[in-house]
Design a protein around this motif. Sequence first.
Motif, PDB file in Angstrom:
ATOM      1  N   ILE A 108      54.768  59.816  30.508  1.00 51.16           N
ATOM      2  CA  ILE A 108      53.931  59.841  31.707  1.00 51.16           C
ATOM      3  C   ILE A 108      52.489  60.193  31.348  1.00 51.16           C
ATOM      4  O   ILE A 108      51.534  59.534  31.784  1.00 51.16           O
ATOM      5  CB  ILE A 108      54.506  60.836  32.740  1.00 51.16           C
ATOM      6  N   ALA A 109      52.315  61.219  30.523  1.00 48.64           N
ATOM      7  CA  ALA A 109      50.965  61.621  30.127  1.00 48.64           C
ATOM      8  C   ALA A 109      50.252  60.500  29.364  1.00 48.64           C
ATOM      9  O   ALA A 109      49.046  60.273  29.553  1.00 48.64           O
ATOM     10  CB  ALA A 109      51.039  62.885  29.275  1.00 48.64           C
ATOM     11  N   HIS A 110      50.997  59.815  28.523  1.00 50.21           N
ATOM     12  CA  HIS A 110      50.427  58.702  27.750  1.00 50.21           C
ATOM     13  C   HIS A 110      49.866  57.633  28.676  1.00 50.21           C
ATOM     14  O   HIS A 110      48.710  57.188  28.507  1.00 50.21           O
ATOM     15  CB  HIS A 110      51.520  58.125  26.852  1.00 50.21           C
ATOM     16  N   PHE A 111      50.652  57.222  29.666  1.00 59.37           N
ATOM     17  CA  PHE A 111      50.194  56.138  30.540  1.00 59.37           C
ATOM     18  C   PHE A 111      49.180  56.608  31.573  1.00 59.37           C
ATOM     19  O   PHE A 111      48.347  55.807  32.017  1.00 59.37           O
ATOM     20  CB  PHE A 111      51.392  55.444  31.192  1.00 59.37           C
ATOM     21  N   ALA A 115      45.863  54.314  31.742  1.00 62.49           N
ATOM     22  CA  ALA A 115      45.658  53.581  32.993  1.00 62.49           C
ATOM     23  C   ALA A 115      44.218  53.627  33.474  1.00 62.49           C
ATOM     24  O   ALA A 115      43.830  52.833  34.329  1.00 62.49           O
ATOM     25  CB  ALA A 115      46.587  54.124  34.079  1.00 62.49           C
ATOM     26  N   GLY A 116      43.411  54.498  32.945  1.00 65.43           N
ATOM     27  CA  GLY A 116      42.016  54.541  33.353  1.00 65.43           C
ATOM     28  C   GLY A 116      41.156  53.503  32.667  1.00 65.43           C
ATOM     29  O   GLY A 116      39.965  53.390  32.979  1.00 65.43           O
ATOM     30  N   THR A 117      41.737  52.742  31.742  1.00 64.54           N
ATOM     31  CA  THR A 117      40.945  51.774  30.978  1.00 64.54           C
ATOM     32  C   THR A 117      41.102  50.353  31.517  1.00 64.54           C
ATOM     33  O   THR A 117      40.113  49.710  31.878  1.00 64.54           O
ATOM     34  CB  THR A 117      41.333  51.828  29.496  1.00 64.54           C
ATOM     35  N   VAL A 118      42.322  49.840  31.543  1.00 67.97           N
ATOM     36  CA  VAL A 118      42.602  48.501  32.081  1.00 67.97           C
ATOM     37  C   VAL A 118      43.899  48.581  32.892  1.00 67.97           C
ATOM     38  O   VAL A 118      44.694  49.501  32.705  1.00 67.97           O
ATOM     39  CB  VAL A 118      42.780  47.449  30.945  1.00 67.97           C
ATOM     40  N   LEU A 141      55.795  56.752  36.970  1.00 66.10           N
ATOM     41  CA  LEU A 141      54.900  55.829  36.275  1.00 66.10           C
ATOM     42  C   LEU A 141      54.338  54.794  37.242  1.00 66.10           C
ATOM     43  O   LEU A 141      53.149  54.450  37.180  1.00 66.10           O
ATOM     44  CB  LEU A 141      55.642  55.128  35.141  1.00 66.10           C
ATOM     45  N   ALA A 142      55.185  54.298  38.136  1.00 64.41           N
ATOM     46  CA  ALA A 142      54.757  53.278  39.098  1.00 64.41           C
ATOM     47  C   ALA A 142      53.685  53.804  40.044  1.00 64.41           C
ATOM     48  O   ALA A 142      52.889  53.022  40.592  1.00 64.41           O
ATOM     49  CB  ALA A 142      55.953  52.774  39.889  1.00 64.41           C
ATOM     50  N   ALA A 143      53.659  55.114  40.254  1.00 60.52           N
ATOM     51  CA  ALA A 143      52.693  55.708  41.173  1.00 60.52           C
ATOM     52  C   ALA A 143      51.343  55.982  40.521  1.00 60.52           C
ATOM     53  O   ALA A 143      50.387  56.345  41.216  1.00 60.52           O
ATOM     54  CB  ALA A 143      53.260  57.013  41.735  1.00 60.52           C
ATOM     55  N   ILE A 144      51.233  55.796  39.201  1.00 60.82           N
ATOM     56  CA  ILE A 144      49.954  56.030  38.520  1.00 60.82           C
ATOM     57  C   ILE A 144      48.967  54.934  38.909  1.00 60.82           C
ATOM     58  O   ILE A 144      49.272  53.747  38.774  1.00 60.82           O
ATOM     59  CB  ILE A 144      50.151  56.040  36.988  1.00 60.82           C
ATOM     60  N   PRO A 145      47.787  55.280  39.398  1.00 59.46           N
ATOM     61  CA  PRO A 145      46.788  54.239  39.717  1.00 59.46           C
ATOM     62  C   PRO A 145      46.476  53.393  38.479  1.00 59.46           C
ATOM     63  O   PRO A 145      46.238  53.925  37.393  1.00 59.46           O
ATOM     64  CB  PRO A 145      45.571  55.058  40.150  1.00 59.46           C
TER      65      PRO A 145
END
Length: 282
Positions: A108-111, A115-118, A141-145
């Motif tokens: 989770i921390a990895h993604f 996720a802030g890049t692309v 994970l699905a909830a990460i913007p």
Amino acid sequence: MTLTGIFVPLITPFAADGAVALDVLARLGHEVLDDGAAGLVALGTTGEPASLTPAEQEAVVDVIAGVSRERGTPLLVGARMDLAARPGVTAALSLVPPFVRPGEAGVIAHFETLAGTVPLVIYHVPYRTGQDLTPATIRRLAAIPGVIGMKYATGSVDAGTVDLLGDLPDGFALLGGDDPVISPLLALGAPGGILASAHLETRSFAELASAWRAGDAERARALGNRLAGLSRALFAEPNPTVIKAVLHDHGRIPTAAVRLPLLQAAAGRLSGLTPGRAPTPR
């Protein structure tokens, strides 16, 4: 963008001199889109990215991005995050960290960082990465913007899969990634798949997805059973060796060559596989 339909993770065709056949790659992209594919994947496992030089990887992405822009279809890019930022690319196909098994909190921390890049489509394939994920973690994970989907390749359709597909956030696409079991996953509500087998019989795979969406279970079951057999045959040896052998046999690529550590498929693997599609002149 919500991802739906069948995505084809394109092989990397090689010419007789061993170079990447970029013109053939472009033609393959157009062919599968002509036959109903919803989008393309560049530098997925099927494309042998680890055996390509950085310059070859960039050329492959540029060619497939050009096809995708021309056709107005989405494109996912694996292997290198920097290439996913190129024009015409929809999202990076990003593997759950392999081998190190960081635990679900680490995944989770990895993604959350990436996720802030692309935009991201996470590739969950535990039999390759060694890292399992529970339905609850996949929902987190699905909830990460910035996370727009997942290639879901757990090797089976089980109770966890049923639980997961029953409650996913809007705008998050769970795409099947195990070709032989794509039909039951579509039946449970998956919006599509990323399927190497769909280099062949692309129209039939697209029709399978459409049939389940339309509720035509009789048609979908018949298609799904037949295409599962095709997929098992195409994965009888390491991917994409059989697919390349069949495409070459059908005259769609100039050679069946793969690069080490892969070896070409045994000739007997071609027996009984589906007739080829005649290349479309472009």
